[in-house]
Design a protein around this motif. Structure first.
Motif, PDB file in Angstrom:
ATOM      1  N   ASP A   1      -5.867  -2.937  18.515  1.00  0.00           N
ATOM      2  CA  ASP A   1      -5.162  -3.054  17.211  1.00  0.00           C
ATOM      3  C   ASP A   1      -4.183  -1.923  16.698  1.00  0.00           C
ATOM      4  OD1 ASP A   1      -6.537  -5.743  17.309  1.00  0.00           O
ATOM      5  OD2 ASP A   1      -7.994  -5.135  16.228  1.00  0.00           O
ATOM      6  N   GLY A   2      -3.107  -2.354  16.050  1.00  0.00           N
ATOM      7  CA  GLY A   2      -2.724  -1.067  15.334  1.00  0.00           C
ATOM      8  C   GLY A   2      -3.399  -0.802  14.193  1.00  0.00           C
ATOM      9  N   GLU A   3      -3.407   0.361  13.760  1.00  0.00           N
ATOM     10  CA  GLU A   3      -4.212   0.914  12.706  1.00  0.00           C
ATOM     11  C   GLU A   3      -3.582   1.686  11.669  1.00  0.00           C
ATOM     12  OE1 GLU A   3      -8.590   1.639  14.840  1.00  0.00           O
ATOM     13  OE2 GLU A   3      -7.120   3.218  15.030  1.00  0.00           O
ATOM     14  N   ALA A   4      -2.075   1.389  11.854  1.00  0.00           N
ATOM     15  CA  ALA A   4      -1.471   2.225  10.619  1.00  0.00           C
ATOM     16  C   ALA A   4      -0.086   1.244  10.198  1.00  0.00           C
ATOM     17  CB  ALA A   4      -0.774   3.515  11.501  1.00  0.00           C
ATOM     18  N   ALA A   5      -0.018   1.658   8.820  1.00  0.00           N
ATOM     19  CA  ALA A   5       1.235   1.196   8.382  1.00  0.00           C
ATOM     20  C   ALA A   5       2.093   2.051   7.527  1.00  0.00           C
ATOM     21  CB  ALA A   5       0.970  -0.191   7.478  1.00  0.00           C
ATOM     22  N   ASP A   6       3.379   2.126   7.762  1.00  0.00           N
ATOM     23  CA  ASP A   6       4.126   2.910   6.596  1.00  0.00           C
ATOM     24  C   ASP A   6       4.770   2.008   5.724  1.00  0.00           C
ATOM     25  OD1 ASP A   6       4.043   4.935   8.419  1.00  0.00           O
ATOM     26  OD2 ASP A   6       5.833   4.948   9.412  1.00  0.00           O
ATOM     27  N   ILE A   7       4.749   2.150   4.570  1.00  0.00           N
ATOM     28  CA  ILE A   7       4.974   1.301   3.360  1.00  0.00           C
ATOM     29  C   ILE A   7       5.667   1.768   2.378  1.00  0.00           C
ATOM     30  CG2 ILE A   7       2.876  -0.187   4.202  1.00  0.00           C
ATOM     31  CD1 ILE A   7       1.353   1.065   1.646  1.00  0.00           C
ATOM     32  N   LYS A   8       6.264   1.051   1.553  1.00  0.00           N
ATOM     33  CA  LYS A   8       6.546   1.157   0.325  1.00  0.00           C
ATOM     34  C   LYS A   8       6.751   0.230  -0.729  1.00  0.00           C
ATOM     35  CE  LYS A   8      11.679   0.273   0.900  1.00  0.00           C
ATOM     36  NZ  LYS A   8      13.090   0.634   0.936  1.00  0.00           N
ATOM     37  N   VAL A   9       6.653   0.571  -1.871  1.00  0.00           N
ATOM     38  CA  VAL A   9       6.763  -0.522  -2.942  1.00  0.00           C
ATOM     39  C   VAL A   9       7.912  -0.120  -4.015  1.00  0.00           C
ATOM     40  CG1 VAL A   9       5.614  -1.602  -4.983  1.00  0.00           C
ATOM     41  CG2 VAL A   9       4.438  -0.858  -2.825  1.00  0.00           C
ATOM     42  N   ARG A  10       8.810  -1.014  -4.229  1.00  0.00           N
ATOM     43  CA  ARG A  10       9.851  -0.770  -5.163  1.00  0.00           C
ATOM     44  C   ARG A  10       9.387  -0.464  -6.565  1.00  0.00           C
ATOM     45  NH1 ARG A  10      13.634  -5.592  -5.651  1.00  0.00           N
ATOM     46  NH2 ARG A  10      14.339  -4.279  -7.367  1.00  0.00           N
ATOM     47  N   GLY A  11       9.960   0.773  -7.391  1.00  0.00           N
ATOM     48  CA  GLY A  11       9.485   1.020  -8.472  1.00  0.00           C
ATOM     49  C   GLY A  11       8.343   2.001  -8.578  1.00  0.00           C
ATOM     50  N   ILE A  12       7.492   2.342  -7.504  1.00  0.00           N
ATOM     51  CA  ILE A  12       6.549   3.182  -7.251  1.00  0.00           C
ATOM     52  C   ILE A  12       6.684   4.341  -6.639  1.00  0.00           C
ATOM     53  CG2 ILE A  12       3.991   3.266  -6.873  1.00  0.00           C
ATOM     54  CD1 ILE A  12       3.570   0.591  -7.501  1.00  0.00           C
ATOM     55  N   LYS A  13       6.704   5.624  -7.229  1.00  0.00           N
ATOM     56  CA  LYS A  13       6.855   7.097  -6.372  1.00  0.00           C
ATOM     57  C   LYS A  13       5.819   6.844  -5.324  1.00  0.00           C
ATOM     58  CE  LYS A  13       7.183   9.392 -10.206  1.00  0.00           C
ATOM     59  NZ  LYS A  13       6.993  10.349 -10.963  1.00  0.00           N
ATOM     60  N   PRO A  14       6.366   7.529  -4.183  1.00  0.00           N
ATOM     61  CA  PRO A  14       5.370   7.755  -2.872  1.00  0.00           C
ATOM     62  C   PRO A  14       3.996   8.251  -3.440  1.00  0.00           C
ATOM     63  CG  PRO A  14       7.768   8.201  -2.218  1.00  0.00           C
ATOM     64  CD  PRO A  14       7.660   8.042  -3.729  1.00  0.00           C
TER      65      PRO A  14
END
Ligand code: ZN
Ligand code: ZN
Length: 162
Positions: free
Chosen positions: A87-100
């Motif tokens: 299984d894949g165990e990683a995700a690169d994500i972002k959320v609009r309006g929230i700083k990394p």
């Protein structure tokens, strides 16, 4: 959160296979495999975000599964958690309006995630720290292992203070 508005993805409440599929042409019909533990933790993050904002903000998946060839092509690590095994165990994500960094702190609150802070968002995965729990993508990658491995914010401040 508005209960009438509940979405239902085909991986988990908020996530769809198409978001996690390796983007290379070879993988267009390949099975998408994502760790249920990772999905659970991403859902936990959404719960925290929605509670804090009192509205629903989608987590946008920038990179989920990667086949070995695609991972190589984009300069990912040999042993990347993005490559399903099984299984894949990683995700690169972002959320609009929230700083990394703030998104990273939410991931830290959920726990059991390694967290990489970038300009575009964050990398998250469920691998064990080895030894770093955190890293920051600068011109090169700066790892928390020998600097400050217990607090993401302290590590971040040390690195950003220079
Ligand atoms: Zn691929
Ligand atoms: Zn990543």
């Amino acid at each position: 959160m508005d209960g009438n508005n509940k979405s239902l993805g085909d991986l988990s409440t908020n996530f769809w296979k198409k978001e996690f599929r390796c983007p290379c042409p070879k993988c267009r019909k390949k099975k998408v495999r994502v760790s249920s533990l990772l999905l659970f933790k991403l859902e936990e993050m959404i719960t925290i975000i929605d509670r804090g904002l009192d509205l629903h903000r989608p987590v946008i998946v920038l990179s989920g599964n990667r086949c070995i060839e695609y991972n190589l092509e984009i300069g990912g690590y040999n042993d990347s958690a993005h490559v399903p095994n099984p299984d894949g165990e990683a995700a690169d994500i972002k959320v609009r309006g929230i700083k990394p960094i703030d998104l990273g702190l939410i991931a830290e609150k959920v726990g059991g995630l390694r967290i990489g802070i970038a300009e575009w968002g964050i990398h998250t995965d469920i691998r064990k720290p080895s030894p770093s729990k955190f890293w920051i993508y600068e011109s090169s990658i700066i790892y928390s292992g020998r600097i400050q491995n217990e607090s993401l914010l302290e590590f971040y401040n040390i690195v950003k203070r220079g």
